[in-house]
Design a protein around this motif. Structure first.
Motif, short mmCIF file in Angstrom:
data_model
loop_
_atom_site.label_atom_id
_atom_site.label_comp_id
_atom_site.label_asym_id
_atom_site.label_seq_id
_atom_site.Cartn_x
_atom_site.Cartn_y
_atom_site.Cartn_z
N LEU A 8 -22.03 -37.95 -37.05
CA LEU A 8 -23.31 -38.21 -36.68
C LEU A 8 -22.80 -39.66 -36.93
CD1 LEU A 8 -25.99 -37.84 -36.08
CD2 LEU A 8 -26.90 -37.93 -38.13
N PHE A 9 -23.08 -40.80 -35.58
CA PHE A 9 -22.86 -42.09 -35.37
C PHE A 9 -25.05 -42.55 -35.47
CE2 PHE A 9 -18.91 -41.67 -34.24
CZ PHE A 9 -18.12 -42.48 -35.10
N THR A 10 -24.27 -43.60 -35.53
CA THR A 10 -25.54 -44.99 -35.15
C THR A 10 -24.50 -45.58 -33.81
OG1 THR A 10 -24.73 -45.96 -36.61
CG2 THR A 10 -26.65 -45.07 -37.42
N LEU A 11 -23.59 -45.02 -33.20
CA LEU A 11 -23.29 -45.33 -32.21
C LEU A 11 -22.95 -44.61 -31.36
CD1 LEU A 11 -21.28 -48.48 -33.62
CD2 LEU A 11 -23.77 -48.44 -32.75
N CYS A 12 -22.12 -44.37 -30.44
CA CYS A 12 -21.56 -43.64 -29.28
C CYS A 12 -20.65 -43.52 -30.46
CB CYS A 12 -22.01 -43.96 -28.26
SG CYS A 12 -21.16 -42.50 -26.78
N ASN A 99 -15.05 -46.95 -50.35
CA ASN A 99 -14.18 -46.78 -49.96
C ASN A 99 -14.28 -45.88 -48.45
OD1 ASN A 99 -12.63 -48.47 -52.00
ND2 ASN A 99 -12.69 -45.98 -53.46
N TRP A 100 -15.56 -45.58 -48.29
CA TRP A 100 -16.00 -44.79 -47.09
C TRP A 100 -14.47 -45.01 -46.04
CZ3 TRP A 100 -19.31 -41.00 -45.62
CH2 TRP A 100 -19.15 -41.30 -43.96
N ASP A 101 -14.02 -46.10 -45.45
CA ASP A 101 -13.57 -46.50 -44.71
C ASP A 101 -12.27 -46.09 -44.88
OD1 ASP A 101 -13.06 -47.75 -41.95
OD2 ASP A 101 -11.45 -49.51 -43.24
N THR A 102 -11.52 -45.79 -46.52
CA THR A 102 -10.59 -45.21 -46.56
C THR A 102 -10.76 -43.74 -46.62
OG1 THR A 102 -10.44 -46.82 -49.00
CG2 THR A 102 -9.36 -44.62 -48.57
N HIS A 103 -11.76 -43.03 -46.64
CA HIS A 103 -11.52 -41.45 -46.16
C HIS A 103 -11.65 -41.12 -44.25
CE1 HIS A 103 -12.35 -41.21 -50.17
NE2 HIS A 103 -12.16 -40.44 -50.34
N PHE A 104 -12.62 -42.41 -44.12
CA PHE A 104 -12.99 -42.18 -42.26
C PHE A 104 -12.39 -43.77 -41.97
CE2 PHE A 104 -15.57 -39.48 -44.89
CZ PHE A 104 -14.89 -38.09 -44.59
N PRO A 105 -11.80 -44.09 -41.26
CA PRO A 105 -11.05 -45.23 -41.31
C PRO A 105 -12.08 -45.55 -39.93
CG PRO A 105 -8.95 -43.81 -42.12
CD PRO A 105 -10.28 -43.07 -41.62
N GLY A 106 -12.59 -46.69 -39.83
CA GLY A 106 -13.35 -47.35 -38.14
C GLY A 106 -14.45 -46.81 -38.14
N ASN A 108 -18.09 -45.40 -38.74
CA ASN A 108 -19.42 -46.41 -39.21
C ASN A 108 -20.55 -44.84 -39.07
OD1 ASN A 108 -21.22 -48.11 -40.46
ND2 ASN A 108 -22.18 -49.15 -38.42
N ALA A 109 -20.17 -43.68 -39.51
CA ALA A 109 -20.70 -43.06 -39.25
C ALA A 109 -22.38 -42.43 -40.38
CB ALA A 109 -19.88 -41.30 -39.31
N GLY A 133 -22.69 -43.26 -48.85
CA GLY A 133 -23.80 -44.20 -49.27
C GLY A 133 -23.91 -45.29 -49.81
N GLU A 134 -22.14 -45.71 -49.32
CA GLU A 134 -21.62 -46.85 -49.19
C GLU A 134 -23.21 -48.24 -48.53
OE1 GLU A 134 -17.52 -50.05 -49.07
OE2 GLU A 134 -17.50 -47.57 -48.34
N ASN A 135 -22.42 -47.84 -47.03
CA ASN A 135 -23.59 -48.46 -45.86
C ASN A 135 -25.02 -47.81 -45.36
OD1 ASN A 135 -21.24 -49.55 -45.63
ND2 ASN A 135 -20.72 -47.56 -44.64
#
Length: 510
Positions: A8-12, A99-106, A108-109, A133-135
């Protein structure tokens, strides 16, 4: 075993869809009934609010509440497990605060749903939901600037059902719309298309017994045919809705209506193969279906058939204030419609098959008939045994006898009202005998007022003006409409309340 992430994104986001149906999208996999998931929530929760665990349970309950499915999401409580993206047999929900980006690189979901499934059978084995919960900041009450837990969890659980994100402009109010924003709570409530989606994927019909909840039968992932394994009864305050394209096979079983309703979406595309019976029912209805079997109403009050086609007979036995609207009955043996000891409104009734009787009334029945189309009968309409009634304009083609009344009994007779009457035989009147006394009996009152044919000699005085004739006609039509509405709205119709109006109409012909 195959793993995939639903995001689920805030972007496309671009996804590959396996199955596209207007209103929802299904990705080709699902949990089977035997392994519906139990969800556990990491005990750390989120530091942003205090009721996140209850919000999760509310989201589970939202999908579980959809009828006619085998959805049975369970809440297993909290766990110390934090392996959100590992296949370990635990359906986990977790807030990742670092470490959200470590789990799901790239990515911003707002949240990610990770699934493991069999690529051959489509069976899902595990689904983990990770909340970012990080972003993002979270709330349990739709606070501005924060993401609502129940809102996002309800959406993510839609992925656990195998519904895809939607991105069209007409999808914005749906739970499965792929964009979200802070403070939003509308995804908490399922849209009708969200409900259609889960019914398509996880459909389960009750196929015997007493219907325990309202059901909606749909064309689904397993096909368009529903087979009963025993008698099915629709009681009071229950509705069985059947959507277009569904075929119901009763086999040797019966569908009983004892106060509830069967509501078909489209007569031309819905088939019920077997017998249907209104069994001592009050205010039951059968609408919008094609029936290959007998339809019977036995005892009861105010039952209705509307927009129904059948190739078998309709029997109306000891069942008062019945309504038969927009019905085609083409039984080829004896009767298309038999009314016994009942009062029935019959409007827009068609029977064009070759048979002995189109409509047969007997044993103190009262028939109010209008807009009939009866063809190739020995007797298009026959009434006997103290049956009375009124017939309005009808189409009679290639019948040996169009209308024949062989009835007996004081005050019982059949009357026809039309500018172009068919062939009439027996005790059929254009105008009731002048000796007929006033009565609160509906059939007798209506016969006095409705058996009027201005084109026939000696049925009205030479002093009757066109204005009087039209006023009388309008009075009678108004009372007929009040009766029809009373029946449809389940209200009591008292014939005696309208006796003065009927007498007023009669007076205009003196």
């Amino acid at each position: 075993m195959y793993k995939t992430n639903k995001i689920l994104f805030t972007l496309c986001v671009i996804l590959i869809f396996f199955h596209n149906i207007t209103g929802y999208e299904y990705n080709g996999r699902r949990f089977f009934k035997s392994n519906m998931p139990t969800f556990y929530v990491n005990s750390s929760g989120t530091p942003d609010c205090v009721n996140e665990f209850q919000a999760i349970r509310n989201a589970l309950d939202t999908w579980n509440a959809v009828s006619t499915t085998y959805t049975n999401f369970q809440y297993g409580g909290t766990t110390s497990n934090s392996n959100a993206s590992s296949y370990d047999g635990t359906n986990l929900m977790i807030w990742l605060e670092n470490n959200w980006d470590t789990h799901f690189p790239g990515s911003n979901a707002i949240a990610v749903n990770t699934q493991w499934y069999n690529t051959i059978t489509g069976q899902m084995y595990e689904t983990d939901i990770s909340f970012n919960g990080e972003n993002y900041t979270w709330s349990d009450n739709g606070s501005p600037g924060k993401y609502d837990v129940q809102n996002i969890a309800t959406h993510e659980l839609g992925h656990s059902i195998s519904l895809n994100d939607l991105y069209n402009s007409d999808d914005t109010e749906k739970t499965m719309y792929g964009y979200s924003s802070s403070g939003e709570t509308k995804k908490r409530t399922l849209d009708s298309d969200d409900i259609n989606g889960i019914r398509y994927v996880l459909f389960e019909a009750q196929i015997s017994g007493l219907l325990s909840e309202d059901q909606v039968w749909v064309v689904n992932l397993d096909g368009n045919t529903i087979n009963l394994v025993g008698n099915l009864t629709i009681p009071s305050n229950r509705t069985l809705t059947i959507k277009s394209g569904v075929t119901v096979n009763l086999g040797t079983n019966k569908l009983f209506l004892t106060g509830g309703d069967v509501d078909g979406e489209n007569e031309a595309t819905i088939s019920i193969n077997g017998d249907i019976k209104f069994d001592n029912a009050l205010y039951s209805s059968l609408e919008g279906v094609t029936v290959s079997g007998q339809i019977e109403s036995s005892s009861g009050y105010n039952n209705k058939i509307n927009n129904v086609t059948t190739d078998e007979r309709i029997l109306w036995n000891s069942s008062n204030n019945g309504v038969i609207l927009n019905v085609t009955a083409n039984h080829t043996d004896k009767y298309s419609l038999k009314v016994y000891n009942s009062s029935v409104i019959i409007n827009d009734f068609e029977s064009t098959s070759s048979s002995k009787y189109g409509i047969y009334g007997s044993s103190t029945s009262s028939l109010d008939m209008e807009a009939l189309s009866l063809e190739e009968k020995t007797f298009a309409i026959q009434t006997t045994s103290s049956t009375s009634g009124t017939i309005y304009i009808g189409n009679f083609v290639d019948n040996d006898y169009d209308v024949w009344d062989a009835g007996s009994g004081v005050g019982y007779y059949l009357c026809f009202w039309s500018d172009n009457p068919p062939n009439l035989y027996g005790n059929v009147y254009y105008n009731p005998p002048s000796s007929q006394s006033s009565s609160s009996n509906l059939a007798e009152i209506e016969n006095k007022g409705q058996a009027i044919n201005k084109t026939t000699d000696n049925l009205y005085s030479d002093n009757t003006s066109d204005t009087d004739y039209n006023e009388a006609l309008n009075i009678i039509k108004l009372i007929k409409e009040k009766k029809r509405l009373a029946v449809e709205n389940e209200e009591k119709f008292e014939p005696s309340d309208y006796l003065a109006d009927y007498n007023n109409a009669i007076d205009k012909f003196k």
